[in-house]
Design an enzyme around this catalytic site. Structure first.
Site, mmCIF file in Angstrom:
data_model
loop_
_atom_site.group_PDB
_atom_site.id
_atom_site.type_symbol
_atom_site.label_atom_id
_atom_site.label_comp_id
_atom_site.label_asym_id
_atom_site.label_seq_id
_atom_site.Cartn_x
_atom_site.Cartn_y
_atom_site.Cartn_z
ATOM 1 C CG ASP A 64 64.259 64.532 0.033
ATOM 2 O OD1 ASP A 64 63.311 65.322 0.048
ATOM 3 O OD2 ASP A 64 64.530 63.778 0.982
ATOM 4 C CD GLN A 96 55.865 62.253 0.469
ATOM 5 O OE1 GLN A 96 54.854 61.791 -0.044
ATOM 6 N NE2 GLN A 96 55.864 63.433 1.033
ATOM 7 C CE LYS A 111 59.308 63.715 -5.976
ATOM 8 N NZ LYS A 111 60.337 63.392 -4.985
ATOM 9 N NE ARG A 129 35.927 52.827 6.593
ATOM 10 C CZ ARG A 129 35.523 51.591 6.729
ATOM 11 N NH1 ARG A 129 34.644 51.090 5.899
ATOM 12 N NH2 ARG A 129 35.985 50.825 7.696
ATOM 13 N N GLY A 134 59.029 68.272 0.395
ATOM 14 C CA GLY A 134 59.791 69.515 0.290
ATOM 15 C C GLY A 134 60.283 69.661 -1.126
ATOM 16 C CG HIS A 135 58.373 69.256 -4.212
ATOM 17 N ND1 HIS A 135 57.074 68.970 -4.494
ATOM 18 C CD2 HIS A 135 58.969 68.064 -3.998
ATOM 19 C CE1 HIS A 135 56.883 67.658 -4.445
ATOM 20 N NE2 HIS A 135 58.025 67.085 -4.145
HETATM 21 P P1 IMP Z 1 55.747 60.950 6.975
HETATM 22 O O1 IMP Z 1 55.526 61.093 5.501
HETATM 23 O O2 IMP Z 1 55.923 62.287 7.658
HETATM 24 O O3 IMP Z 1 54.733 60.087 7.631
HETATM 25 O O4 IMP Z 1 57.147 60.194 7.181
HETATM 26 C C1 IMP Z 1 57.342 58.838 6.782
HETATM 27 C C2 IMP Z 1 58.711 58.648 6.173
HETATM 28 O O5 IMP Z 1 58.740 59.297 4.904
HETATM 29 C C3 IMP Z 1 59.857 59.258 6.992
HETATM 30 O O6 IMP Z 1 61.012 58.455 6.846
HETATM 31 C C4 IMP Z 1 60.080 60.587 6.333
HETATM 32 O O7 IMP Z 1 61.387 61.083 6.544
HETATM 33 C C5 IMP Z 1 59.829 60.221 4.884
HETATM 34 N N1 IMP Z 1 59.428 61.354 4.055
HETATM 35 C C6 IMP Z 1 58.238 61.993 4.056
HETATM 36 N N2 IMP Z 1 58.226 62.987 3.150
HETATM 37 C C7 IMP Z 1 59.417 62.963 2.530
HETATM 38 C C8 IMP Z 1 60.002 63.718 1.472
HETATM 39 O O8 IMP Z 1 59.399 64.619 0.873
HETATM 40 N N3 IMP Z 1 61.272 63.370 1.130
HETATM 41 C C9 IMP Z 1 61.940 62.366 1.729
HETATM 42 N N4 IMP Z 1 61.449 61.635 2.718
HETATM 43 C C10 IMP Z 1 60.191 61.920 3.117
#
Ligand code: IMP
Length: 427
Positions: A13, A223, A16, A140, A40-41
């Site tokens: 977040d 991420q 980017k 796999r 989330g972009h």
């Molecule tokens: P997952 O990616 O849904 O498996 O979540 C794993 C961890 O990554 C959690 O703490 C989520 O809140 C975090 N996370 C996943 N996608 C994002 C993102 O786009 N921004 C911030 N945190 C994220």
């Protein structure tokens, strides 16, 4: 020929999307190489706000070809929803400007169910089935790729093998777990396949051709690097390589082709989900943490969850900048700090009475780290109208300079608001 990667150096977040949108002018192809619809972009363009979670944000620029690489996990429903949303907004999306890798893995409803039954709660995941899908990829025998959508009999046979195993596992997790019918899933996915078919490509070959044609590629990480499954705050991470480490594996473009890595940081820190966060400001409803959350609208784009907010952590960012081979920094959301009297920047950690500037590679060790702070004065002035560094109050410039000094990289971009124009390019 340029290959640029825009990568987040914190816990995601970092805004980017705005930097990707900004850099598209110099590139021809944009590639997402990791994650899925958990990202989330948000991009504000010509006064309109676009929220994308699966498609590369670079697709908003009409001259760009957008690629979803093999390292991404694809939920076809989300894919089609985003295509529809863009078309409705007047952005052309067709097989010429969007490609999805035949080797990207598919998310199925049983992945979402599996995550909801406990696998994700301990980490605070986004609940989009991302972890279970990546788990099947490495298992796999239970992973299914996008290209398999094009072979109906084969897809049905695979689902008939896999789904009963999934149902058996789900029923052991909960007596009320959903049970899935392989033929119903297959019929549903073959329906999606009709719409997705034109976009499915051998994207590795496409990108190699792009390199041969001397066209410029922009890699868009999802991420942040601290959520990287190998190098982040494990186990509180996502399931993919969200640092630049994912570029090669997730796109097929060798890492040595990267000519520029832009490390994106917020002027403070946020994190969603669980896991250690040394500089977190857990200081109540009238505290600075809440002020940052409100001013920065720090609520998850995908889940709407309030983000945890805290001071800038130079120890963590020095680590991720080195890890990702960052050449430069883009400092985002500086305007959010405009109404704060004084800032703290974490310059070291104290662990069991010892001071260290090393970032520990394990969450359980990071839990023990107490931040050592340096204080800088605030500027208490609206800065959204600044267009060059000289327009910033002295204290704001000092803050940016100090971040650059602590990380050891030049700051080349400072963002002072969501709009494209609210961007300062530094020499
Ligand atoms: P997952 O990616 O849904 O498996 O979540 C794993 C961890 O990554 C959690 O703490 C989520 O809140 C975090 N996370 C996943 N996608 C994002 C993102 O786009 N921004 C911030 N945190 C994220």
């Amino acid at each position: 020929m340029a290959c640029t990667c825009v990568v987040g150096l914190q816990w995601g977040d970092e805004a980017k999307g705005k930097i990707v949108d900004f850099l598209t002018a110099d590139h021809h192809v944009v590639v997402r190489y990791n994650g899925g619809a958990n990202a989330g972009h948000t991009v504000v363009r010509d006064g309109k706000t676009y929220k994308l979670s699966l498609l590369p944000t670079g697709i908003l620029s009409p001259h760009m070809r957008a690629v979803i690489g093999n390292g991404v996990v694809v939920n076809p429903v989300r894919f089609l929803e985003e295509v529809h949303m863009l078309r409705t907004a007047g952005i052309p999306v067709n097989e010429q400007n969007l490609a999805v890798s035949d080797h990207a893995h598919l998310i199925f409803p049983y992945h979402v169910e599996e995550e909801s039954l406990g696998a994700g709660a301990a980490i605070g995941t986004t609940g989009r089935g991302i972890g279970p899908c990546y788990a099947d990829k490495v298992t796999r025998s239970t992973g299914i790729r996008v290209g398999e959508l094009l072979y109906p009999d084969h897809l049905r046979e695979r689902l008939r093998q896999i789904v009963p195993r999934k149902n058996a596992i789900l029923s052991t997790l909960s007596a009320t777990a959903k049970s899935f019918d392989p033929d119903a899933i297959c019929d549903e996915y073959l329906g999606h396949a009709q719409a997705i078919r034109p976009f499915i490509k051998d994207t590795v070959r496409l990108l190699h051709r792009t390199l041969c044609d001397k066209q410029n590629i922009l890699f868009e990480a999802a991420q942040g690097s601290l959520l990287d499954v190998d190098h982040g705050t494990y186990p509180y991470v996502t399931s993919s390589n969200s640092s630049t480490a994912g570029v090669w594996a997730g796109s097929g473009v060798p890492a040595r082709n990267l000519t520029r890595v832009v490390g994106v940081i917020k002027a403070y820190t946020t994190r969603v989900g669980r896991g250690p966060f040394p500089t977190e400001l857990d200081d109540g409803p009238d505290g600075v943490g809440e002020k940052i959350r409100k001013t920065g609208r720090e609520y998850g784009t995908v889940t709407g969850r309030p983000r945890r907010c805290g001071w800038f952590d130079a120890v963590a960012v020095r680590y991720t900048a080195a890890l990702g081979g960052a050449d430069e920094l883009a400092v985002m959301l500086l305007d959010v700090l405009s109404d704060i009297d004084a800032f703290q920047i974490c310059t070291a950690y104290e662990v069991d009475g010892e001071r260290t500037t090393d970032f520990p590679g394990d969450a359980f060790l990071l839990e023990k780290c107490k931040p050592v702070y340096e204080t800088l004065s605030g500027w208490k002035k609206e800065i959204g109208g600044a267009r060059k560094l000289a327009d910033l109050p002295n204290a704001a410039r000092k803050y940016v300079d100090r971040l650059a000094e602590l990380i050891g990289l030049p700051v080349t971009i400072v963002s002072v608001g969501p709009d494209r124009e609210q961007t300062i390019l530094c020499k």
